[in-house]
Design a protein around this motif. Structure first.
Motif, PDB file in Angstrom:
ATOM      1  N   VAL A 313     -27.167 -12.097 -30.218  1.00 43.29           N
ATOM      2  CA  VAL A 313     -26.974 -13.453 -29.702  1.00 43.29           C
ATOM      3  C   VAL A 313     -25.950 -13.447 -28.569  1.00 43.29           C
ATOM      4  O   VAL A 313     -26.160 -14.059 -27.515  1.00 43.29           O
ATOM      5  CB  VAL A 313     -26.551 -14.422 -30.829  1.00 43.29           C
ATOM      6  N   ALA A 314     -24.864 -12.693 -28.773  1.00 40.17           N
ATOM      7  CA  ALA A 314     -23.811 -12.621 -27.754  1.00 40.17           C
ATOM      8  C   ALA A 314     -24.338 -11.979 -26.469  1.00 40.17           C
ATOM      9  O   ALA A 314     -23.964 -12.377 -25.359  1.00 40.17           O
ATOM     10  CB  ALA A 314     -22.617 -11.833 -28.296  1.00 40.17           C
ATOM     11  N   ALA A 315     -25.242 -10.989 -26.621  1.00 44.57           N
ATOM     12  CA  ALA A 315     -25.772 -10.279 -25.452  1.00 44.57           C
ATOM     13  C   ALA A 315     -26.856 -11.080 -24.724  1.00 44.57           C
ATOM     14  O   ALA A 315     -27.171 -10.794 -23.575  1.00 44.57           O
ATOM     15  CB  ALA A 315     -26.342  -8.919 -25.886  1.00 44.57           C
ATOM     16  N   HIS A 316     -27.454 -12.057 -25.425  1.00 45.92           N
ATOM     17  CA  HIS A 316     -28.570 -12.815 -24.833  1.00 45.92           C
ATOM     18  C   HIS A 316     -28.376 -14.321 -24.996  1.00 45.92           C
ATOM     19  O   HIS A 316     -29.172 -14.978 -25.671  1.00 45.92           O
ATOM     20  CB  HIS A 316     -29.899 -12.382 -25.471  1.00 45.92           C
ATOM     21  N   PRO A 317     -27.341 -14.853 -24.357  1.00 50.16           N
ATOM     22  CA  PRO A 317     -27.060 -16.289 -24.537  1.00 50.16           C
ATOM     23  C   PRO A 317     -28.155 -17.201 -23.984  1.00 50.16           C
ATOM     24  O   PRO A 317     -28.241 -18.357 -24.389  1.00 50.16           O
ATOM     25  CB  PRO A 317     -25.734 -16.486 -23.783  1.00 50.16           C
ATOM     26  N   ASP A 318     -29.012 -16.674 -23.099  1.00 51.02           N
ATOM     27  CA  ASP A 318     -30.109 -17.511 -22.585  1.00 51.02           C
ATOM     28  C   ASP A 318     -31.297 -17.569 -23.541  1.00 51.02           C
ATOM     29  O   ASP A 318     -32.107 -18.487 -23.478  1.00 51.02           O
ATOM     30  CB  ASP A 318     -30.590 -17.004 -21.222  1.00 51.02           C
ATOM     31  N   LYS A 333     -31.546 -19.032 -34.218  1.00 49.43           N
ATOM     32  CA  LYS A 333     -31.801 -20.291 -33.513  1.00 49.43           C
ATOM     33  C   LYS A 333     -31.962 -19.934 -32.035  1.00 49.43           C
ATOM     34  O   LYS A 333     -31.088 -19.294 -31.433  1.00 49.43           O
ATOM     35  CB  LYS A 333     -30.622 -21.234 -33.753  1.00 49.43           C
ATOM     36  N   CYS A 334     -33.116 -20.307 -31.471  1.00 53.90           N
ATOM     37  CA  CYS A 334     -33.447 -19.857 -30.115  1.00 53.90           C
ATOM     38  C   CYS A 334     -33.139 -20.921 -29.067  1.00 53.90           C
ATOM     39  O   CYS A 334     -33.133 -22.109 -29.348  1.00 53.90           O
ATOM     40  CB  CYS A 334     -34.927 -19.511 -30.040  1.00 53.90           C
ATOM     41  N   LYS A 335     -32.922 -20.454 -27.854  1.00 54.97           N
ATOM     42  CA  LYS A 335     -32.864 -21.350 -26.693  1.00 54.97           C
ATOM     43  C   LYS A 335     -34.210 -21.337 -25.994  1.00 54.97           C
ATOM     44  O   LYS A 335     -34.761 -22.361 -25.652  1.00 54.97           O
ATOM     45  CB  LYS A 335     -31.745 -20.917 -25.744  1.00 54.97           C
ATOM     46  N   ALA A 336     -34.759 -20.116 -25.770  1.00 54.14           N
ATOM     47  CA  ALA A 336     -36.134 -20.001 -25.260  1.00 54.14           C
ATOM     48  C   ALA A 336     -37.087 -20.393 -26.394  1.00 54.14           C
ATOM     49  O   ALA A 336     -36.703 -20.362 -27.557  1.00 54.14           O
ATOM     50  CB  ALA A 336     -36.379 -18.569 -24.816  1.00 54.14           C
ATOM     51  N   PRO A 337     -38.330 -20.763 -26.064  1.00 51.40           N
ATOM     52  CA  PRO A 337     -39.280 -21.140 -27.121  1.00 51.40           C
ATOM     53  C   PRO A 337     -39.503 -20.003 -28.127  1.00 51.40           C
ATOM     54  O   PRO A 337     -39.774 -18.866 -27.722  1.00 51.40           O
ATOM     55  CB  PRO A 337     -40.569 -21.457 -26.346  1.00 51.40           C
ATOM     56  N   ASN A 338     -39.387 -20.312 -29.411  1.00 48.11           N
ATOM     57  CA  ASN A 338     -39.479 -19.258 -30.438  1.00 48.11           C
ATOM     58  C   ASN A 338     -40.849 -18.581 -30.456  1.00 48.11           C
ATOM     59  O   ASN A 338     -40.954 -17.401 -30.786  1.00 48.11           O
ATOM     60  CB  ASN A 338     -39.101 -19.788 -31.826  1.00 48.11           C
ATOM     61  N   ARG A 379     -35.128  -3.302 -30.851  1.00 48.69           N
ATOM     62  CA  ARG A 379     -36.410  -3.800 -30.321  1.00 48.69           C
ATOM     63  C   ARG A 379     -36.318  -5.295 -29.972  1.00 48.69           C
ATOM     64  O   ARG A 379     -36.930  -5.737 -28.989  1.00 48.69           O
ATOM     65  CB  ARG A 379     -37.540  -3.538 -31.322  1.00 48.69           C
ATOM     66  N   LEU A 380     -35.576  -6.069 -30.774  1.00 41.04           N
ATOM     67  CA  LEU A 380     -35.398  -7.487 -30.444  1.00 41.04           C
ATOM     68  C   LEU A 380     -34.621  -7.630 -29.139  1.00 41.04           C
ATOM     69  O   LEU A 380     -34.890  -8.527 -28.332  1.00 41.04           O
ATOM     70  CB  LEU A 380     -34.668  -8.219 -31.581  1.00 41.04           C
ATOM     71  N   ASP A 381     -33.657  -6.738 -28.961  1.00 40.27           N
ATOM     72  CA  ASP A 381     -32.876  -6.737 -27.719  1.00 40.27           C
ATOM     73  C   ASP A 381     -33.802  -6.466 -26.522  1.00 40.27           C
ATOM     74  O   ASP A 381     -33.739  -7.168 -25.501  1.00 40.27           O
ATOM     75  CB  ASP A 381     -31.778  -5.663 -27.825  1.00 40.27           C
ATOM     76  N   ALA A 382     -34.683  -5.490 -26.665  1.00 45.83           N
ATOM     77  CA  ALA A 382     -35.646  -5.179 -25.596  1.00 45.83           C
ATOM     78  C   ALA A 382     -36.580  -6.360 -25.351  1.00 45.83           C
ATOM     79  O   ALA A 382     -36.916  -6.679 -24.202  1.00 45.83           O
ATOM     80  CB  ALA A 382     -36.454  -3.926 -25.970  1.00 45.83           C
ATOM     81  N   ALA A 383     -36.978  -7.044 -26.436  1.00 52.90           N
ATOM     82  CA  ALA A 383     -37.877  -8.197 -26.307  1.00 52.90           C
ATOM     83  C   ALA A 383     -37.197  -9.316 -25.531  1.00 52.90           C
ATOM     84  O   ALA A 383     -37.803  -9.919 -24.636  1.00 52.90           O
ATOM     85  CB  ALA A 383     -38.288  -8.684 -27.697  1.00 52.90           C
ATOM     86  N   ALA A 384     -35.921  -9.587 -25.858  1.00 53.97           N
ATOM     87  CA  ALA A 384     -35.197 -10.659 -25.160  1.00 53.97           C
ATOM     88  C   ALA A 384     -35.023 -10.305 -23.689  1.00 53.97           C
ATOM     89  O   ALA A 384     -35.218 -11.153 -22.810  1.00 53.97           O
ATOM     90  CB  ALA A 384     -33.841 -10.890 -25.838  1.00 53.97           C
ATOM     91  N   THR A 385     -34.682  -9.045 -23.421  1.00 55.65           N
ATOM     92  CA  THR A 385     -34.528  -8.601 -22.030  1.00 55.65           C
ATOM     93  C   THR A 385     -35.843  -8.777 -21.264  1.00 55.65           C
ATOM     94  O   THR A 385     -35.835  -9.306 -20.133  1.00 55.65           O
ATOM     95  CB  THR A 385     -34.094  -7.110 -21.990  1.00 55.65           C
ATOM     96  N   ALA A 386     -36.947  -8.380 -21.866  1.00 57.09           N
ATOM     97  CA  ALA A 386     -38.250  -8.510 -21.192  1.00 57.09           C
ATOM     98  C   ALA A 386     -38.598  -9.973 -20.982  1.00 57.09           C
ATOM     99  O   ALA A 386     -39.101 -10.355 -19.915  1.00 57.09           O
ATOM    100  CB  ALA A 386     -39.329  -7.831 -22.049  1.00 57.09           C
ATOM    101  N   HIS A 387     -38.313 -10.816 -21.969  1.00 56.29           N
ATOM    102  CA  HIS A 387     -38.649 -12.239 -21.841  1.00 56.29           C
ATOM    103  C   HIS A 387     -37.806 -12.909 -20.764  1.00 56.29           C
ATOM    104  O   HIS A 387     -38.295 -13.771 -20.014  1.00 56.29           O
ATOM    105  CB  HIS A 387     -38.461 -12.962 -23.182  1.00 56.29           C
ATOM    106  N   GLU A 388     -36.532 -12.481 -20.664  1.00 54.85           N
ATOM    107  CA  GLU A 388     -35.644 -13.071 -19.652  1.00 54.85           C
ATOM    108  C   GLU A 388     -36.068 -12.682 -18.229  1.00 54.85           C
ATOM    109  O   GLU A 388     -35.791 -13.395 -17.278  1.00 54.85           O
ATOM    110  CB  GLU A 388     -34.186 -12.636 -19.926  1.00 54.85           C
ATOM    111  N   ALA A 389     -36.772 -11.537 -18.124  1.00 54.00           N
ATOM    112  CA  ALA A 389     -37.160 -11.051 -16.809  1.00 54.00           C
ATOM    113  C   ALA A 389     -38.361 -11.804 -16.244  1.00 54.00           C
ATOM    114  O   ALA A 389     -38.627 -11.716 -15.042  1.00 54.00           O
ATOM    115  CB  ALA A 389     -37.477  -9.550 -16.879  1.00 54.00           C
TER     116      ALA A 389
END
Ligand SMILES: *Cc1c(COP(=O)(O)O)cnc(C)c1O
Length: 390
Positions: A313-318, A333-338, A379-389
């Motif tokens: 969560v701290a690494a992916h505040p968006d 709890k997500c900020k982007a659509p779950n 893997r969740l970290d990679a998913a968040a990074t890919a989604h943010e891109a």
């Protein structure tokens, strides 16, 4: 043309052909880390050797006999549940929904037999108790009930977390209060211990019965055998399913002798409920999960997962806002659509389950290895990074 399977689910384009512990293997060979565990069902992982041995041994002896006869496997599981919980008696079902049906019948029959019938059952917004006509009436959400009326009368939904509204609704006309100690579908929302205690006291004061729906949060999920133990209260009636069968369909309604007093011979039944195959597996699951050393491990693993999720969560505040929940029943709890994050996670090889309130649910096997916890969060970290891109 309509698909040959009634299209009530929107399904991900994945077909799994094998499971190994916390892993699922797709037909094309890809391996997915399963942090959903069949929505808290595969409590001991896929193809657990002890459960496979128990199932196959029982399958070679006897699958089904009618409840017209005594069933030793059912008796043994009931004895264990009574020994480990508040309950004096148990009825077995094949699903969580069926436990809701019996819990409601039992509560109404109790008051009827005491000579002062009561119908109204208080429930909470965001609740999920199953998909039968009674269970959707209990939950009452527009999404679940629309078009299915007339609904079974006698349910009143209260705002979640609003104890003033609860106190105002509570009087000696109330039959029962039905609540999940931790809401699952509602978005991994634990009821504060103080509120659960206050509900118990209000039930004692008014003579209403307390029905706890532990279908999702029970069987070790929160790090206690049942979630209500954290609050130091006991229910009159408890609904259990999902994890208790470890993947084999099994549910149970547990009750005190007093709450069950109206349910005499002929008042309820089930053809399949409590069959030897399900109960043999359920007994093995409960023997494993109720071991204090096993539960201590669940709590340790839960701490590890939670700590890593806080880092995510701290690494992916968006993408993420916070971590919530209890034990190995955790929500992001997500900020982007779950739904988008669920798909991104899938692309990164990890399976999570969306819930209401824009939450991603993590409900891994209770015996998930530490290495798999670390890999899942990577893997969740990679998913968040890919989604943010994108
Ligand atoms: C899943 C669930 C149910 C319904 O169980 P089924 O086995 O799907 O009928 C009821 N209550 C809660 C809290 C659940 O999570």
């Amino acid at each position: 043309m309509i698909s040959s399977v009634l299209p009530t689910y929107s399904r991900a384009p994945l077909s799994f052909v094998k499971g190994e512990g916390s892993w699922l293997i797709e037909a094309d060979g890809r391996r997915f880390l399963d942090m959903g565990a069949g929505i808290a069902v595969n409590a001991l992982g896929h193809a657990n050797p002890e459960l496979v041995a128990t199932l196959t041994e029982q399958a070679g002896k006897l699958w089904h006999v009618s409840n017209l006869y005594k069933i030793p496997e059912q008796q043994a599981l009931a004895d264990l549940l009574v020994d480990k919980t508040f309950a004096d008696t148990v009825f077995f079902t094949n699903s969580g929904t069926e436990t809701a049906e019996l819990a409601i019948k039992m509560a109404r029959k109790y008051h009827y037999e005491k000579g002062a019938p009561r119908a109204t059952i208080l429930t909470f917004e965001g609740a999920f108790h199953g998909r039968s006509t009674a269970a959707i009436a209990a939950a009452g959400s527009e999404k679940m009930v629309k078009g299915f009326g007339p609904l079974m009368p006698g349910f009143k939904q209260l705002p979640w977390g609003d104890m003033a509204a609860f106190n105002a609704a509570m009087d000696d006309s109330i039959c029962a209060v039905m609540v999940e100690p931790v809401q699952g579908e509602g978005g991994i929302r634990p009821m504060p211990e103080a509120d659960l205690k206050a509900i118990r006291e209000a039930c004692d004061r008014t003579g209403a019965l307390l029905i706890l729906d532990e279908v999702q949060c029970g069987v070790g999920r929160t790090g206690k055998l049942f979630a209500h133990e954290w609050a130091g209260v006991t229910p009159d009636i408890m609904m259990v399913a999902k994890g208790i069968g470890g993947g084999f369909p099994l549910g149970a309604v547990l009750a005190t002798e007093n709450a069950a007093s109206g349910m005499v011979a002929g008042t309820h039944g089930s053809t399949y409920g409590g069959n030897p195959l399900a109960c043999a597996v359920g007994l093995k699951v409960m023997q494993i999960v109720s071991d204090p050393a096993f539960l201590a491990e669940v709590n340790r693993k839960a701490g590890l997962l939670r700590q890593k999720l806080e880092g995510l969560v701290a690494a992916h505040p968006d993408s993420f806002e916070s971590v919530r929940g209890s034990g190995l029943m955790l929500g992001l709890k997500c900020k982007a659509p779950n739904t988008e994050l669920t798909a991104a996670a899938r692309d990164a090889g990890v399976l999570v389950v969306p819930a209401a309130d824009n939450v991603l649910r993590l409900l891994p096997a209770l015996n998930i290895p530490d290495a798999d916890i670390a890999e899942a969060v990577t893997r969740l970290d990679a998913a968040a990074t890919a989604h943010e891109a994108v």
